[in-house]
Scaffold this motif. Structure first.
Motif, PDB file in Angstrom:
ATOM      1  N   MET A   1       0.824  -1.187   0.000  1.00  0.00           N
ATOM      2  CA  MET A   1       0.000   0.000   0.000  1.00  0.00           C
ATOM      3  C   MET A   1       0.871   1.253   0.000  1.00  0.00           C
ATOM      4  O   MET A   1       0.571   2.210  -0.712  1.00  0.00           O
ATOM      5  CB  MET A   1      -0.925  -0.023   1.213  1.00  0.00           C
ATOM      6  CG  MET A   1      -1.838   1.158   1.276  1.00  0.00           C
ATOM      7  SD  MET A   1      -3.111   1.103   2.558  1.00  0.00           S
ATOM      8  CE  MET A   1      -2.263   0.575   3.977  1.00  0.00           C
ATOM      9  N   ASP A   2       1.936   1.239   0.772  1.00  0.00           N
ATOM     10  CA  ASP A   2       2.829   2.401   0.814  1.00  0.00           C
ATOM     11  C   ASP A   2       3.503   2.637  -0.528  1.00  0.00           C
ATOM     12  O   ASP A   2       3.684   3.777  -0.938  1.00  0.00           O
ATOM     13  CB  ASP A   2       3.876   2.245   1.915  1.00  0.00           C
ATOM     14  CG  ASP A   2       3.284   2.431   3.309  1.00  0.00           C
ATOM     15  OD1 ASP A   2       2.235   3.092   3.412  1.00  0.00           O
ATOM     16  OD2 ASP A   2       3.870   1.913   4.275  1.00  0.00           O
ATOM     17  N   ASP A   3       3.864   1.546  -1.220  1.00  0.00           N
ATOM     18  CA  ASP A   3       4.481   1.689  -2.538  1.00  0.00           C
ATOM     19  C   ASP A   3       3.505   2.322  -3.531  1.00  0.00           C
ATOM     20  O   ASP A   3       3.893   3.158  -4.346  1.00  0.00           O
ATOM     21  CB  ASP A   3       4.945   0.337  -3.079  1.00  0.00           C
ATOM     22  CG  ASP A   3       6.176  -0.191  -2.374  1.00  0.00           C
ATOM     23  OD1 ASP A   3       6.861   0.609  -1.698  1.00  0.00           O
ATOM     24  OD2 ASP A   3       6.458  -1.393  -2.497  1.00  0.00           O
ATOM     25  N   ILE A   4       2.254   1.931  -3.459  1.00  0.00           N
ATOM     26  CA  ILE A   4       1.241   2.504  -4.347  1.00  0.00           C
ATOM     27  C   ILE A   4       1.078   3.984  -4.039  1.00  0.00           C
ATOM     28  O   ILE A   4       1.051   4.823  -4.944  1.00  0.00           O
ATOM     29  CB  ILE A   4      -0.105   1.760  -4.208  1.00  0.00           C
ATOM     30  CG1 ILE A   4       0.037   0.303  -4.659  1.00  0.00           C
ATOM     31  CG2 ILE A   4      -1.196   2.465  -5.028  1.00  0.00           C
ATOM     32  CD1 ILE A   4      -1.149  -0.574  -4.318  1.00  0.00           C
ATOM     33  N   ARG A   5       0.983   4.310  -2.761  1.00  0.00           N
ATOM     34  CA  ARG A   5       0.842   5.713  -2.345  1.00  0.00           C
ATOM     35  C   ARG A   5       2.014   6.543  -2.873  1.00  0.00           C
ATOM     36  O   ARG A   5       1.812   7.620  -3.442  1.00  0.00           O
ATOM     37  CB  ARG A   5       0.765   5.834  -0.831  1.00  0.00           C
ATOM     38  CG  ARG A   5       0.685   7.287  -0.346  1.00  0.00           C
ATOM     39  CD  ARG A   5       0.771   7.449   1.162  1.00  0.00           C
ATOM     40  NE  ARG A   5      -0.375   6.871   1.832  1.00  0.00           N
ATOM     41  CZ  ARG A   5      -0.336   5.778   2.604  1.00  0.00           C
ATOM     42  NH1 ARG A   5       0.799   5.144   2.793  1.00  0.00           N
ATOM     43  NH2 ARG A   5      -1.413   5.324   3.190  1.00  0.00           N
ATOM     44  N   THR A   7       4.033   5.945  -5.379  1.00  0.00           N
ATOM     45  CA  THR A   7       4.025   6.001  -6.841  1.00  0.00           C
ATOM     46  C   THR A   7       3.039   7.044  -7.351  1.00  0.00           C
ATOM     47  O   THR A   7       3.391   7.888  -8.180  1.00  0.00           O
ATOM     48  CB  THR A   7       3.678   4.619  -7.437  1.00  0.00           C
ATOM     49  OG1 THR A   7       4.671   3.673  -7.029  1.00  0.00           O
ATOM     50  CG2 THR A   7       3.611   4.674  -8.952  1.00  0.00           C
ATOM     51  N   TRP A  81      -2.325  -6.959  -3.548  1.00  0.00           N
ATOM     52  CA  TRP A  81      -1.643  -5.683  -3.308  1.00  0.00           C
ATOM     53  C   TRP A  81      -0.453  -5.536  -4.257  1.00  0.00           C
ATOM     54  O   TRP A  81      -0.226  -4.468  -4.824  1.00  0.00           O
ATOM     55  CB  TRP A  81      -1.182  -5.563  -1.858  1.00  0.00           C
ATOM     56  CG  TRP A  81      -2.314  -5.277  -0.928  1.00  0.00           C
ATOM     57  CD1 TRP A  81      -2.928  -6.164  -0.087  1.00  0.00           C
ATOM     58  CD2 TRP A  81      -2.986  -4.023  -0.749  1.00  0.00           C
ATOM     59  NE1 TRP A  81      -3.937  -5.535   0.593  1.00  0.00           N
ATOM     60  CE2 TRP A  81      -4.001  -4.219   0.218  1.00  0.00           C
ATOM     61  CE3 TRP A  81      -2.840  -2.757  -1.303  1.00  0.00           C
ATOM     62  CZ2 TRP A  81      -4.844  -3.199   0.632  1.00  0.00           C
ATOM     63  CZ3 TRP A  81      -3.685  -1.735  -0.882  1.00  0.00           C
ATOM     64  CH2 TRP A  81      -4.665  -1.966   0.066  1.00  0.00           C
ATOM     65  N   SER A  82       0.295  -6.616  -4.444  1.00  0.00           N
ATOM     66  CA  SER A  82       1.440  -6.579  -5.361  1.00  0.00           C
ATOM     67  C   SER A  82       0.989  -6.393  -6.805  1.00  0.00           C
ATOM     68  O   SER A  82       1.607  -5.652  -7.566  1.00  0.00           O
ATOM     69  CB  SER A  82       2.251  -7.873  -5.252  1.00  0.00           C
ATOM     70  OG  SER A  82       2.810  -7.991  -3.974  1.00  0.00           O
ATOM     71  N   ARG A  85      -0.112  -2.788  -7.233  1.00  0.00           N
ATOM     72  CA  ARG A  85       1.070  -1.924  -7.234  1.00  0.00           C
ATOM     73  C   ARG A  85       1.757  -1.952  -8.590  1.00  0.00           C
ATOM     74  O   ARG A  85       2.038  -0.917  -9.184  1.00  0.00           O
ATOM     75  CB  ARG A  85       2.044  -2.368  -6.140  1.00  0.00           C
ATOM     76  CG  ARG A  85       3.329  -1.529  -6.087  1.00  0.00           C
ATOM     77  CD  ARG A  85       4.445  -2.242  -5.356  1.00  0.00           C
ATOM     78  NE  ARG A  85       4.797  -3.467  -6.065  1.00  0.00           N
ATOM     79  CZ  ARG A  85       5.177  -4.582  -5.471  1.00  0.00           C
ATOM     80  NH1 ARG A  85       5.271  -4.662  -4.158  1.00  0.00           N
ATOM     81  NH2 ARG A  85       5.485  -5.653  -6.174  1.00  0.00           N
ATOM     82  N   ASP A  86       2.005  -3.145  -9.090  1.00  0.00           N
ATOM     83  CA  ASP A  86       2.713  -3.287 -10.360  1.00  0.00           C
ATOM     84  C   ASP A  86       1.896  -2.748 -11.531  1.00  0.00           C
ATOM     85  O   ASP A  86       2.433  -2.105 -12.433  1.00  0.00           O
ATOM     86  CB  ASP A  86       3.091  -4.748 -10.608  1.00  0.00           C
ATOM     87  CG  ASP A  86       4.115  -5.265  -9.609  1.00  0.00           C
ATOM     88  OD1 ASP A  86       4.729  -4.452  -8.883  1.00  0.00           O
ATOM     89  OD2 ASP A  86       4.296  -6.496  -9.543  1.00  0.00           O
ATOM     90  N   LYS A  89       1.705   1.130 -11.316  1.00  0.00           N
ATOM     91  CA  LYS A  89       3.022   1.678 -11.663  1.00  0.00           C
ATOM     92  C   LYS A  89       3.278   1.549 -13.160  1.00  0.00           C
ATOM     93  O   LYS A  89       3.785   2.476 -13.803  1.00  0.00           O
ATOM     94  CB  LYS A  89       4.121   0.973 -10.872  1.00  0.00           C
ATOM     95  CG  LYS A  89       5.485   1.590 -11.065  1.00  0.00           C
ATOM     96  CD  LYS A  89       6.511   0.961 -10.147  1.00  0.00           C
ATOM     97  CE  LYS A  89       7.836   1.682 -10.270  1.00  0.00           C
ATOM     98  NZ  LYS A  89       8.811   1.181  -9.298  1.00  0.00           N
TER      99      LYS A  89
END
Length: 136
Positions: A1-5, A7, A81-82, A85-86, A89
């Protein structure tokens, strides 16, 4: 979730809201870019069902069928979630150099004023041709 945020924030999006629907087994992400609200959903139950097709339970396993199905759902809850995210991105990476416009990248997930996404509206209106055959 943090990676999505991180990005979408780096891309210039102004709002971000993650949500999990435990009853439906879905992850829902909403974000806004230049006044366009996007909603992306992924199903942990759908992932679990696909995982179980590849990894079916057998009576030789050291766990019950119920435990095996629970493990599949746990895998799905992590995987969605992965996947989101991918995918997000990748879409934003295509938008940055102009390969796709923002609208082209997220057309199906753009929210309409009615609260439904474009793909939900198109599907409900019967505007999509039926697929020629189902996937195996």
């Amino acid at each position: 979730m943090d990676d999505i945020r991180k990005t979408i924030q780096a891309f210039g999006c102004s709002k971000f809201a993650p949500m999990e629907d435990f009853a439906e087994g879905k992850v829902i992400i909403q974000f806004e870019y230049r006044g366009r609200t996007v909603q992306v959903e992924a199903s942990a139950k759908g992932y679990a069902a696909a995982w179980l097709r590849v990894n079916p339970w057998t009576n030789r396993m050291r766990r019950t069928q119920k435990e095996h199905e629970k493990r599949a759902l746990e895998q799905g809850q992590i995987a969605v979630w992965s996947i989101l995210r991918d995918w997000i991105k990748g879409q934003l990476t295509a938008v940055e150099p102009g390969i796709l416009s923002f609208e082209a990248a997220f057309l199906g997930q753009i929210m309409l004023s009615t609260g439904e996404t474009v793909i939900e509206r198109v599907t409900s209106q019967g505007l999509l041709a039926a697929p020629k055959e189902d996937r195996p």
